[in-house]
Design a protein around this motif. Sequence first.
Motif, PDB file in Angstrom:
ATOM      1  N   ASN A 216     148.694 126.286  57.570  1.00  0.00           N
ATOM      2  CA  ASN A 216     147.822 127.217  58.298  1.00  0.00           C
ATOM      3  C   ASN A 216     147.885 128.629  57.741  1.00  0.00           C
ATOM      4  OD1 ASN A 216     146.499 125.745  60.433  1.00  0.00           O
ATOM      5  ND2 ASN A 216     148.541 125.343  61.270  1.00  0.00           N
TER       6      ASN A 216
ATOM      7  N   THR B 123     142.953 121.340  65.694  1.00  0.00           N
ATOM      8  CA  THR B 123     142.575 122.736  65.336  1.00  0.00           C
ATOM      9  C   THR B 123     143.649 123.320  64.419  1.00  0.00           C
ATOM     10  OG1 THR B 123     143.744 123.738  67.198  1.00  0.00           O
ATOM     11  CG2 THR B 123     141.452 123.008  67.580  1.00  0.00           C
ATOM     12  N   ASP B 124     143.337 124.532  63.882  1.00  0.00           N
ATOM     13  CA  ASP B 124     144.377 125.251  63.159  1.00  0.00           C
ATOM     14  C   ASP B 124     145.157 126.069  64.157  1.00  0.00           C
ATOM     15  OD1 ASP B 124     142.880 127.507  63.790  1.00  0.00           O
ATOM     16  OD2 ASP B 124     141.915 127.612  61.822  1.00  0.00           O
TER      17      ASP B 124
ATOM     18  N   ARG C 193     143.821 126.005  56.704  1.00  0.00           N
ATOM     19  CA  ARG C 193     143.330 126.060  58.081  1.00  0.00           C
ATOM     20  C   ARG C 193     142.024 125.274  58.231  1.00  0.00           C
ATOM     21  NH1 ARG C 193     145.343 131.297  57.432  1.00  0.00           N
ATOM     22  NH2 ARG C 193     143.298 132.164  56.965  1.00  0.00           N
ATOM     23  N   GLN C 194     141.173 125.298  57.196  1.00  0.00           N
ATOM     24  CA  GLN C 194     139.925 124.546  57.251  1.00  0.00           C
ATOM     25  C   GLN C 194     140.201 123.044  57.351  1.00  0.00           C
ATOM     26  OE1 GLN C 194     137.250 125.353  54.007  1.00  0.00           O
ATOM     27  NE2 GLN C 194     135.674 123.933  54.784  1.00  0.00           N
TER      28      GLN C 194
ATOM     29  N   ASN D 267     143.075 126.512  71.781  1.00  0.00           N
ATOM     30  CA  ASN D 267     142.990 125.458  70.764  1.00  0.00           C
ATOM     31  C   ASN D 267     143.103 124.052  71.386  1.00  0.00           C
ATOM     32  OD1 ASN D 267     142.538 127.108  68.529  1.00  0.00           O
ATOM     33  ND2 ASN D 267     144.727 127.479  68.233  1.00  0.00           N
TER      34      ASN D 267
ATOM     35  N   ARG E 153     141.216 122.016  60.897  1.00  0.00           N
ATOM     36  CA  ARG E 153     140.162 121.975  61.892  1.00  0.00           C
ATOM     37  C   ARG E 153     139.310 120.711  61.616  1.00  0.00           C
ATOM     38  NH1 ARG E 153     139.958 127.474  60.340  1.00  0.00           N
ATOM     39  NH2 ARG E 153     138.070 127.102  59.082  1.00  0.00           N
TER      40      ARG E 153
ATOM     41  N   SER F 226     140.097 121.356  71.230  1.00  0.00           N
ATOM     42  CA  SER F 226     140.283 120.069  70.544  1.00  0.00           C
ATOM     43  C   SER F 226     139.926 118.900  71.473  1.00  0.00           C
ATOM     44  CB  SER F 226     141.723 119.941  70.039  1.00  0.00           C
ATOM     45  OG  SER F 226     142.639 119.875  71.127  1.00  0.00           O
TER      46      SER F 226
END
Length: 460
Positions: free
Chosen positions: A442, A394-395, A448-449, A403, A452, A407
């Motif tokens: 991040n 995850t971010d 961030r994308q 998170n 993830r 995950s």
Amino acid sequence: MKHLFKLLVAAVLFMGIGVANAQDENHPWAIEIGVNAVDVYPVGTSDKGRIDPSMRGEMFDEYFNAADHWNIIPSVSRLAVSRYIGSGFVFTAAGSLNRIKKLGDYSADNLTYYGADGEIKYSFKNAIGSSWFDPSIGVGGGYTWVDDIGFGTANGLVGIKFWLNDNIAINFQSTYKHAFEDDYGISHFQHSAGLVFQFGGKDTDGDGIYDKDDECPETPGLAEFNGCPDTDGDGIPDHLDECPDTPGLAEFNGCPDTDGDGIPDHLDECPTVAGLAEFNGCPDTDGDGIPDHKDKCPNEAGPAENDGCPWPDRDGDGVLDKDDQCPDVPGTVANHGCPEVTVEVIKQLNEFSKTILFDLGKSTIRPESYAVLQKIVDVMKEYPNAKFEVEGHTDSSGSLKLNERLSKERAAAVKDYLVTIGMDASRLTSEGYGPSRPIASNKTAAGRQQNRRVEISLKK
């Protein structure tokens, strides 16, 4: 003619006595035909009887003086029938006739002489181990008529036979006959010579060989094998033949060796095909130590654990199927015959995994991702012994706890789906790492994308 008739009657009489007293039917009869000589001179002067002592000499005096003292007629004058009793003893019944013209040193008026005697003799032939020289001694008794006056006698005798073959002998015998009657008896010597013909005997199996000489007395056989049969005609009598009904070789005790490999058929597991002794007469064509009849690949050498066949290598990668963890997929020796997962393969899997979509904030996989997940399974199956780990990332937005949980759940969701569409569960693991392994910053939306994501790695 009258005299010969009396002689025959006496012989037949004693032959009957011999038959009645025979103890062993397994020994032969014999008939003797010959001549006899009567001598009254060398018998001693102590008793009178019918002969004046002055007409006689001392015992054995002029014993061989045939010209002066012996009475002989020029014809057959003695017949005897004998029966072998056993242990060297023979019983004989004899009849004889003669004309007495000499009584010691004096002449006589052609007196008639008849004798009928029974004798028990002991033969030394077997005792001395001779096949032809047969000396004997014996005793007996009889009755003698001289000019129709009869008297009993006690007899002692010695004899020698010379056997010309198994059935014919020449016999010489000298018998002293002591008269019992003091007034009218005549003690004398009777010498004889004759031809002996032996016959008779027991032949239980009727093969023409008497039981005493027959090694197989109850089974008809051949003379060359001492009365034993040779059923298969191979020259080895049945009692010495391990295969009496099948012609064979002497070196194999009468058993055949059809394939000529030196192992007789009854011990040969492959009697019609030449083979080796170590394999009980069976061949080993490919020399792999497994005889052909137990070898599934008799013309190709192979190990016993594979039934004599060489180990296959179906995928041709140089790793035998028995050692190949992926026998239908070419691989490398280092990877036990399986293909190795390269960096490019992992890169390809991760290109696919980047496109997996989930519902917002959830671990639910969106249907449009199913096709790419199938592609991932197809690639993984190309490497049958490889194990993979599905990683969830995850971010850094939101709480760390959330998170990490998300995950883990997304990674587990991907793993479970891969199993449902055909992937071996034992080859997959899953783990969530939350924001701990970013691949971009991040601080930006684009970074961030990228963070993830779901990744697939090779599990060592």
